[in-house]
Motif scaffolding. Structure first.
Motif, PDB file in Angstrom:
ATOM      1  N   THR A  41      42.353   7.759  60.937  1.00  0.00           N
ATOM      2  CA  THR A  41      43.409   8.643  61.391  1.00  0.00           C
ATOM      3  C   THR A  41      42.797   9.907  61.974  1.00  0.00           C
ATOM      4  OG1 THR A  41      44.922   7.856  59.707  1.00  0.00           O
ATOM      5  CG2 THR A  41      45.423   9.983  60.688  1.00  0.00           C
ATOM      6  N   SER A  60      42.735   9.183  56.168  1.00  0.00           N
ATOM      7  CA  SER A  60      41.728   8.225  56.631  1.00  0.00           C
ATOM      8  C   SER A  60      40.912   7.612  55.496  1.00  0.00           C
ATOM      9  CB  SER A  60      40.787   8.894  57.638  1.00  0.00           C
ATOM     10  OG  SER A  60      40.084   9.970  57.036  1.00  0.00           O
ATOM     11  N   ARG A 112      44.609   5.334  57.232  1.00  0.00           N
ATOM     12  CA  ARG A 112      45.584   6.209  57.884  1.00  0.00           C
ATOM     13  C   ARG A 112      46.578   6.725  56.867  1.00  0.00           C
ATOM     14  NH1 ARG A 112      50.663   4.010  58.466  1.00  0.00           N
ATOM     15  NH2 ARG A 112      50.890   1.738  58.224  1.00  0.00           N
TER      16      ARG A 112
END
Length: 287
Positions: free
Chosen positions: A9, A244, A250
């Motif tokens: 992410t 992350s 994510r």
């Protein structure tokens, strides 16, 4: 185990003053229901604290799509709250906004009283409001911060529930928002994680206490979720890669968490009480 997304992410550099505004986030959190409602909550009266944005907003919209009438408590994020009200009422249901600092007992009572005045009762109570401050050094957690965190994240759950229960009947349910940090801890959110652990014990104990009254009590313990709390609590470096480190690499979106609340609210799941659901991106916590 869900298959991990190989890309981490990456959020654009950003940071907001507390409590944060959803409309200023990049990207804006996803709160629209991912399915079409079918009237499963038609006529049910729902009170949600922390309902102006994030998970609370996503739950409100999902429940509205199923026909529920909503009362949404919020602290001071009036712009977000008004937008949420409009989005909820677009489903053809009523939505009551109640501005209140529920870290104070008197305000918890007022939130319930206003809900009862408009809707006449409460069928589903969702204790969801929360806040946190990151403190990397344990000794930097002030008494003031500790008390504010517990008053908002735990005491309000007790107080709101206390005043709501006389207006709840058999078949009602209570859903509390906990966190993955209740199970694995958090080195920089020690007081917050402690409140979320307390919510798990509160949920299990209250479930046992209310089982004879026919009122179910469960909880949801999300993993990292992209909400205004994040961009108003952490520094830009942490925000950039927030989520992350989850197995899915994510952060979750609010509308990915909301279905867990709907599952627990449905009458079809009347054999579930004292339980916790874990929408956390694949982290196994055995709790």
């Amino acid at each position: 185990m869900p298959k991990a997304n190989p890309k981490k992410t990456i959020h654009p550099a950003q940071q907001q003053r507390r409590p944060g505004k959803e409309g200023n986030m990049n990207p804006i959190p996803e709160t629209d229901p991912m399915s079409t409602g079918s009237g499963k909550l038609k006529g049910r009266r729902v009170l949600i604290t922390g309902g102006d944005s994030g998970i609370g907003k996503a739950v409100a919209k999902l429940f509205a799509s199923e026909g529920a009438e909503l009362a949404l408590g919020y602290l001071n994020e009036t712009t977000d709250a008004v937008e949420t009200k409009a989005e909820v009422e677009a489903y053809g249901v009523n939505c009551l906004l109640i501005k209140a600092d529920i870290s104070r007992e008197v305000n918890c009572r007022r939130v319930v009283e206003k809900t009862i005045k408009v809707f006449g009762g409460i069928d589903i109570l969702i204790n969801n409001a929360a806040l946190h401050w990151e403190q990397k050094k344990f000794t930097d957690i002030s008494t003031q911060q500790l008390q504010k965190t517990f008053h908002t994240n735990v005491f309000s759950y007790f107080w709101i529930t206390k005043y709501a229960l006389p207006h709840m009947k058999k078949g009602g349910c209570i859903i509390n928002s906990s966190s993955v940090t209740a199970y694995r801890g958090s080195d920089a959110l020690v007081d917050y994680a402690s409140t979320k652990g307390a919510i798990i014990s509160f949920t299990r104990s209250l479930a046992a206490n209310l089982v004879d009254k026919g009122i179910r009590v469960n909880a949801v313990a999300p993993g990292p979720v992209w909400t205004p709390l994040i961009v108003s609590s952490f520094n830009q470096k942490k925000i950039k890669t927030f989520g992350s480190d989850s197995p899915m690499k994510r952060a979750g979106q609010p509308n990915e968490i909301a279905p867990a609340y709907l599952f627990l609210a449905l009458k079809e799941n009347s054999f579930m009480t004292g339980q916790v659901l874990h929408p956390n991106g694949g982290e196994i916590i055995n709790g």
